[in-house]
Design a protein around this motif. Sequence first.
Motif, PDB file in Angstrom:
ATOM      1  N   PHE A  19      24.858  40.369  29.404  1.00 44.21           N
ATOM      2  CA  PHE A  19      25.450  39.613  28.303  1.00 44.21           C
ATOM      3  C   PHE A  19      26.958  39.858  28.255  1.00 44.21           C
ATOM      4  CE2 PHE A  19      26.635  39.156  23.761  1.00 44.21           C
ATOM      5  CZ  PHE A  19      26.327  37.815  23.614  1.00 44.21           C
ATOM      6  N   ILE A  20      27.354  41.139  28.454  1.00 39.26           N
ATOM      7  CA  ILE A  20      28.787  41.467  28.520  1.00 39.26           C
ATOM      8  C   ILE A  20      29.431  40.764  29.701  1.00 39.26           C
ATOM      9  CG2 ILE A  20      30.473  43.325  28.804  1.00 39.26           C
ATOM     10  CD1 ILE A  20      29.105  43.331  26.089  1.00 39.26           C
ATOM     11  N   PHE A 102      31.243  40.681  44.154  1.00 41.24           N
ATOM     12  CA  PHE A 102      31.973  41.945  44.203  1.00 41.24           C
ATOM     13  C   PHE A 102      32.838  42.010  45.461  1.00 41.24           C
ATOM     14  CE2 PHE A 102      32.454  46.530  44.964  1.00 41.24           C
ATOM     15  CZ  PHE A 102      32.907  46.934  43.718  1.00 41.24           C
ATOM     16  N   ALA A 103      32.283  41.555  46.594  1.00 46.37           N
ATOM     17  CA  ALA A 103      33.043  41.553  47.846  1.00 46.37           C
ATOM     18  C   ALA A 103      34.274  40.655  47.730  1.00 46.37           C
ATOM     19  CB  ALA A 103      32.150  41.092  48.993  1.00 46.37           C
ATOM     20  N   PHE A 104      34.081  39.454  47.153  1.00 46.10           N
ATOM     21  CA  PHE A 104      35.211  38.542  46.959  1.00 46.10           C
ATOM     22  C   PHE A 104      36.230  39.136  45.983  1.00 46.10           C
ATOM     23  CE2 PHE A 104      32.513  35.084  48.688  1.00 46.10           C
ATOM     24  CZ  PHE A 104      33.437  34.510  49.544  1.00 46.10           C
ATOM     25  N   LEU A 207      47.861  41.127  33.685  1.00 45.14           N
ATOM     26  CA  LEU A 207      46.771  40.727  32.797  1.00 45.14           C
ATOM     27  C   LEU A 207      45.539  40.350  33.607  1.00 45.14           C
ATOM     28  CD1 LEU A 207      45.888  40.020  29.850  1.00 45.14           C
ATOM     29  CD2 LEU A 207      46.744  37.717  30.278  1.00 45.14           C
ATOM     30  N   ILE A 208      45.752  39.606  34.686  1.00 48.46           N
ATOM     31  CA  ILE A 208      44.656  39.236  35.578  1.00 48.46           C
ATOM     32  C   ILE A 208      44.053  40.482  36.226  1.00 48.46           C
ATOM     33  CG2 ILE A 208      44.086  38.024  37.719  1.00 48.46           C
ATOM     34  CD1 ILE A 208      46.242  35.964  36.963  1.00 48.46           C
ATOM     35  N   GLY A 209      44.899  41.415  36.653  1.00 51.79           N
ATOM     36  CA  GLY A 209      44.424  42.642  37.291  1.00 51.79           C
ATOM     37  C   GLY A 209      43.554  43.484  36.382  1.00 51.79           C
ATOM     38  N   ILE A 210      43.932  43.601  35.110  1.00 52.22           N
ATOM     39  CA  ILE A 210      43.129  44.364  34.149  1.00 52.22           C
ATOM     40  C   ILE A 210      41.758  43.727  33.966  1.00 52.22           C
ATOM     41  CG2 ILE A 210      42.956  45.028  31.715  1.00 52.22           C
ATOM     42  CD1 ILE A 210      46.029  45.325  31.742  1.00 52.22           C
ATOM     43  N   ALA A 211      41.731  42.392  33.857  1.00 51.68           N
ATOM     44  CA  ALA A 211      40.463  41.677  33.694  1.00 51.68           C
ATOM     45  C   ALA A 211      39.552  41.892  34.901  1.00 51.68           C
ATOM     46  CB  ALA A 211      40.726  40.185  33.478  1.00 51.68           C
ATOM     47  N   VAL A 212      40.130  41.831  36.105  1.00 53.38           N
ATOM     48  CA  VAL A 212      39.348  42.026  37.334  1.00 53.38           C
ATOM     49  C   VAL A 212      38.780  43.441  37.400  1.00 53.38           C
ATOM     50  CG1 VAL A 212      39.544  42.205  39.850  1.00 53.38           C
ATOM     51  CG2 VAL A 212      40.524  40.248  38.669  1.00 53.38           C
ATOM     52  N   ALA A 216      34.821  44.486  37.521  1.00 49.82           N
ATOM     53  CA  ALA A 216      34.299  45.239  38.666  1.00 49.82           C
ATOM     54  C   ALA A 216      33.446  46.421  38.206  1.00 49.82           C
ATOM     55  CB  ALA A 216      35.458  45.729  39.534  1.00 49.82           C
ATOM     56  N   VAL A 217      33.877  47.123  37.161  1.00 46.48           N
ATOM     57  CA  VAL A 217      33.108  48.256  36.626  1.00 46.48           C
ATOM     58  C   VAL A 217      31.761  47.770  36.081  1.00 46.48           C
ATOM     59  CG1 VAL A 217      33.052  50.031  34.835  1.00 46.48           C
ATOM     60  CG2 VAL A 217      35.159  49.616  36.113  1.00 46.48           C
ATOM     61  N   ILE A 218      31.769  46.668  35.341  1.00 41.12           N
ATOM     62  CA  ILE A 218      30.531  46.103  34.800  1.00 41.12           C
ATOM     63  C   ILE A 218      29.580  45.712  35.935  1.00 41.12           C
ATOM     64  CG2 ILE A 218      29.541  44.173  33.485  1.00 41.12           C
ATOM     65  CD1 ILE A 218      32.104  44.147  31.805  1.00 41.12           C
TER      66      ILE A 218
END
Length: 239
Positions: A19-20, A102-104, A207-212, A216-218
Amino acid sequence: MGVEGCTKCIKYMLFFFNFIFWLAGGIILGVALWLRHDPKTSNLLELELDGAHAPSTFYIFVHILIAVGAVMMVVGFLGCYGAIQESQCLLGTFFACLVILFAFEVAGGILGFMHKDTVSKEMMNYYDSVYDKAMTQSLIDPSKKQAAAHVLKVFHETLSCCGKDQGTTFLTQFTDALSLTNICPSAGNSVSCHQRIQELFSDKIYLIGIAVLVVAVIMIFEMIFSMVLCCGIRNSPVY
Protein backbone atom coordinates in the motif's frame (compact mmCIF):
# COMPACT_ATOMS: atom_id res chain seq x y z
CA MET A 1 -8.70 -20.78 6.07
CA GLY A 2 -5.34 -19.37 4.98
CA VAL A 3 -1.89 -19.03 6.47
CA GLU A 4 -1.47 -18.81 10.24
CA GLY A 5 0.99 -17.52 12.81
CA CYS A 6 4.05 -15.54 11.68
CA THR A 7 3.19 -16.08 8.02
CA LYS A 8 -0.13 -14.35 8.56
CA CYS A 9 1.73 -11.43 10.12
CA ILE A 10 4.02 -11.34 7.07
CA LYS A 11 0.95 -11.32 4.86
CA TYR A 12 -0.44 -8.15 6.42
CA MET A 13 2.99 -6.53 6.57
CA LEU A 14 3.38 -7.20 2.85
CA PHE A 15 -0.04 -5.69 2.23
CA PHE A 16 0.95 -2.63 4.25
CA PHE A 17 4.26 -2.17 2.39
CA ASN A 18 2.49 -2.68 -0.92
CA PHE A 19 0.00 0.00 0.00
CA ILE A 20 2.92 2.33 0.82
CA PHE A 21 4.53 1.32 -2.48
CA TRP A 22 1.30 2.12 -4.33
CA LEU A 23 1.13 5.50 -2.59
CA ALA A 24 4.80 6.15 -3.42
CA GLY A 25 4.03 5.42 -7.07
CA GLY A 26 1.20 7.93 -6.94
CA ILE A 27 3.47 10.51 -5.30
CA ILE A 28 6.23 9.98 -7.89
CA LEU A 29 3.66 10.26 -10.67
CA GLY A 30 2.30 13.47 -9.12
CA VAL A 31 5.78 14.98 -8.60
CA ALA A 32 6.79 14.07 -12.17
CA LEU A 33 3.66 15.73 -13.58
CA TRP A 34 4.36 18.79 -11.44
CA LEU A 35 7.96 18.95 -12.72
CA ARG A 36 6.67 18.56 -16.28
CA HIS A 37 4.19 21.44 -15.97
CA ASP A 38 6.03 23.67 -13.48
CA PRO A 39 5.85 27.21 -14.95
CA LYS A 40 9.54 27.97 -14.40
CA THR A 41 10.88 24.87 -16.13
CA SER A 42 8.19 24.96 -18.83
CA ASN A 43 8.95 28.58 -19.73
CA LEU A 44 12.64 27.81 -20.09
CA LEU A 45 12.52 24.42 -21.79
CA GLU A 46 10.00 25.54 -24.40
CA LEU A 47 12.19 28.41 -25.61
CA GLU A 48 13.39 28.44 -29.22
CA LEU A 49 15.83 30.71 -31.05
CA ASP A 50 16.71 30.39 -34.74
CA GLY A 51 15.45 26.81 -34.78
CA ALA A 52 17.53 25.79 -31.72
CA HIS A 53 15.46 24.51 -28.82
CA ALA A 54 16.41 24.53 -25.16
CA PRO A 55 17.96 21.23 -23.94
CA SER A 56 15.31 18.56 -23.33
CA THR A 57 17.38 16.22 -21.10
CA PHE A 58 15.39 17.26 -18.04
CA TYR A 59 12.10 16.38 -19.73
CA ILE A 60 13.49 12.95 -20.68
CA PHE A 61 14.13 12.22 -16.99
CA VAL A 62 10.68 13.50 -16.08
CA HIS A 63 8.92 11.34 -18.69
CA ILE A 64 10.78 8.29 -17.37
CA LEU A 65 9.55 9.18 -13.88
CA ILE A 66 5.96 9.42 -15.12
CA ALA A 67 6.23 5.91 -16.59
CA VAL A 68 7.86 4.55 -13.41
CA GLY A 69 5.17 6.07 -11.18
CA ALA A 70 2.37 4.55 -13.28
CA VAL A 71 4.04 1.10 -13.32
CA MET A 72 4.60 1.27 -9.55
CA MET A 73 0.90 1.88 -8.96
CA VAL A 74 -0.02 -1.15 -11.09
CA VAL A 75 2.59 -3.39 -9.43
CA GLY A 76 1.60 -2.15 -5.96
CA PHE A 77 -2.02 -3.07 -6.62
CA LEU A 78 -0.92 -6.49 -7.89
CA GLY A 79 1.07 -7.06 -4.69
CA CYS A 80 -1.80 -6.00 -2.44
CA TYR A 81 -4.26 -8.27 -4.23
CA GLY A 82 -1.81 -11.19 -4.28
CA ALA A 83 -1.14 -10.86 -0.54
CA ILE A 84 -4.82 -10.74 0.42
CA GLN A 85 -5.74 -13.63 -1.92
CA GLU A 86 -2.64 -15.60 -0.83
CA SER A 87 -1.95 -16.40 -4.48
CA GLN A 88 1.47 -17.89 -5.23
CA CYS A 89 1.05 -17.03 -8.91
CA LEU A 90 0.32 -13.35 -8.23
CA LEU A 91 3.05 -13.12 -5.62
CA GLY A 92 5.57 -14.73 -7.97
CA THR A 93 4.60 -12.29 -10.73
CA PHE A 94 4.80 -9.44 -8.25
CA PHE A 95 8.30 -10.52 -7.15
CA ALA A 96 9.49 -10.75 -10.79
CA CYS A 97 8.14 -7.25 -11.50
CA LEU A 98 9.89 -5.92 -8.39
CA VAL A 99 13.23 -7.42 -9.43
CA ILE A 100 12.95 -5.85 -12.89
CA LEU A 101 11.89 -2.47 -11.44
CA PHE A 102 14.68 -2.59 -8.87
CA ALA A 103 17.28 -3.34 -11.56
CA PHE A 104 16.04 -0.41 -13.67
CA GLU A 105 15.97 1.83 -10.61
CA VAL A 106 19.56 0.99 -9.65
CA ALA A 107 20.74 1.52 -13.23
CA GLY A 108 18.78 4.78 -13.47
CA GLY A 109 20.12 5.95 -10.12
CA ILE A 110 23.73 5.31 -11.18
CA LEU A 111 23.25 7.09 -14.52
CA GLY A 112 21.41 9.95 -12.81
CA PHE A 113 24.22 10.40 -10.29
CA MET A 114 26.87 10.32 -13.01
CA HIS A 115 25.02 12.95 -15.08
CA LYS A 116 23.42 14.96 -12.25
CA ASP A 117 24.95 18.21 -13.51
CA THR A 118 24.24 17.59 -17.20
CA VAL A 119 20.86 19.35 -17.26
CA SER A 120 22.09 22.53 -15.59
CA LYS A 121 25.27 22.64 -17.73
CA GLU A 122 23.30 22.21 -20.97
CA MET A 123 20.89 24.95 -19.91
CA MET A 124 23.77 27.26 -18.95
CA ASN A 125 25.41 26.72 -22.36
CA TYR A 126 22.10 27.47 -24.09
CA TYR A 127 21.67 30.60 -21.96
CA ASP A 128 25.22 31.75 -22.79
CA SER A 129 24.60 31.40 -26.53
CA VAL A 130 21.33 33.33 -26.27
CA TYR A 131 22.93 36.03 -24.10
CA ASP A 132 25.89 36.52 -26.45
CA LYS A 133 23.63 36.70 -29.50
CA ALA A 134 21.16 39.08 -27.86
CA MET A 135 23.83 41.46 -26.60
CA THR A 136 25.73 41.43 -29.90
CA GLN A 137 22.61 42.17 -31.94
CA SER A 138 21.42 44.80 -29.47
CA LEU A 139 24.68 46.75 -29.49
CA ILE A 140 25.73 46.30 -33.14
CA ASP A 141 22.52 45.84 -35.14
CA PRO A 142 19.49 46.98 -33.10
CA SER A 143 17.06 46.25 -35.95
CA LYS A 144 17.57 42.46 -35.52
CA LYS A 145 17.59 42.20 -31.76
CA GLN A 146 13.96 41.29 -31.10
CA ALA A 147 14.05 37.46 -31.23
CA ALA A 148 17.19 36.88 -29.15
CA ALA A 149 16.34 39.69 -26.73
CA HIS A 150 12.85 38.27 -26.21
CA VAL A 151 14.21 34.79 -25.37
CA LEU A 152 16.77 36.33 -23.02
CA LYS A 153 14.07 38.45 -21.37
CA VAL A 154 12.05 35.27 -20.67
CA PHE A 155 15.10 33.75 -18.94
CA HIS A 156 15.58 36.85 -16.81
CA GLU A 157 11.94 37.35 -15.86
CA THR A 158 11.40 33.65 -15.09
CA LEU A 159 14.48 33.21 -12.93
CA SER A 160 14.72 36.79 -11.57
CA CYS A 161 18.32 37.05 -12.70
CA CYS A 162 20.47 38.98 -15.16
CA GLY A 163 23.76 38.07 -16.83
CA LYS A 164 26.08 35.07 -16.80
CA ASP A 165 28.14 36.28 -13.84
CA GLN A 166 28.69 39.43 -11.79
CA GLY A 167 30.60 41.15 -14.59
CA THR A 168 27.98 40.55 -17.28
CA THR A 169 25.23 41.35 -14.78
CA PHE A 170 26.73 44.80 -14.23
CA LEU A 171 27.27 45.25 -17.99
CA THR A 172 23.67 44.33 -18.83
CA GLN A 173 22.23 46.59 -16.14
CA PHE A 174 24.46 49.41 -17.45
CA THR A 175 23.28 48.97 -21.06
CA ASP A 176 19.69 48.84 -19.82
CA ALA A 177 20.24 52.10 -17.96
CA LEU A 178 21.51 53.70 -21.19
CA SER A 179 18.42 52.31 -23.03
CA LEU A 180 20.66 50.32 -25.38
CA THR A 181 19.00 47.11 -24.21
CA ASN A 182 15.94 46.12 -22.23
CA ILE A 183 16.57 42.58 -21.06
CA CYS A 184 17.09 42.64 -17.28
CA PRO A 185 14.03 41.89 -15.12
CA SER A 186 11.97 44.87 -14.05
CA ALA A 187 12.83 44.15 -10.40
CA GLY A 188 16.49 44.86 -11.16
CA ASN A 189 17.81 41.63 -9.59
CA SER A 190 21.62 41.33 -9.59
CA VAL A 191 21.83 37.53 -9.16
CA SER A 192 23.61 35.74 -12.02
CA CYS A 193 21.54 33.39 -14.17
CA HIS A 194 24.14 30.62 -13.89
CA GLN A 195 23.50 30.54 -10.16
CA ARG A 196 19.71 30.52 -10.65
CA ILE A 197 19.85 27.72 -13.24
CA GLN A 198 22.07 25.62 -10.98
CA GLU A 199 19.68 26.09 -8.06
CA LEU A 200 16.57 25.37 -10.13
CA PHE A 201 17.65 22.11 -11.76
CA SER A 202 20.02 20.74 -9.09
CA ASP A 203 17.38 21.09 -6.36
CA LYS A 204 14.87 19.15 -8.47
CA ILE A 205 17.38 16.43 -9.32
CA TYR A 206 18.03 15.90 -5.59
CA LEU A 207 14.27 15.73 -4.99
CA ILE A 208 14.07 12.92 -7.55
CA GLY A 209 17.04 11.16 -5.91
CA ILE A 210 15.43 11.19 -2.46
CA ALA A 211 12.21 9.73 -3.88
CA VAL A 212 14.14 6.96 -5.68
CA LEU A 213 16.07 6.06 -2.50
CA VAL A 214 12.90 5.77 -0.39
CA VAL A 215 11.23 3.59 -3.01
CA ALA A 216 14.32 1.33 -3.26
CA VAL A 217 14.21 0.64 0.51
CA ILE A 218 10.49 -0.21 0.33
CA MET A 219 11.11 -2.54 -2.63
CA ILE A 220 13.78 -4.49 -0.73
CA PHE A 221 11.37 -5.17 2.13
CA GLU A 222 8.64 -6.12 -0.32
CA MET A 223 10.84 -8.65 -2.14
CA ILE A 224 11.76 -10.29 1.17
CA PHE A 225 8.18 -10.40 2.46
CA SER A 226 6.73 -11.65 -0.84
CA MET A 227 9.15 -14.61 -0.96
CA VAL A 228 8.58 -15.45 2.72
CA LEU A 229 4.81 -15.34 2.22
CA CYS A 230 5.03 -17.38 -0.97
CA CYS A 231 7.04 -20.07 0.83
CA GLY A 232 4.62 -19.95 3.77
CA ILE A 233 1.64 -20.47 1.46
CA ARG A 234 3.38 -23.38 -0.25
CA ASN A 235 4.16 -25.07 3.08
CA SER A 236 0.73 -24.40 4.60
CA PRO A 237 -1.35 -27.57 5.07
CA VAL A 238 -4.38 -25.73 3.75
CA TYR A 239 -2.76 -25.58 0.30
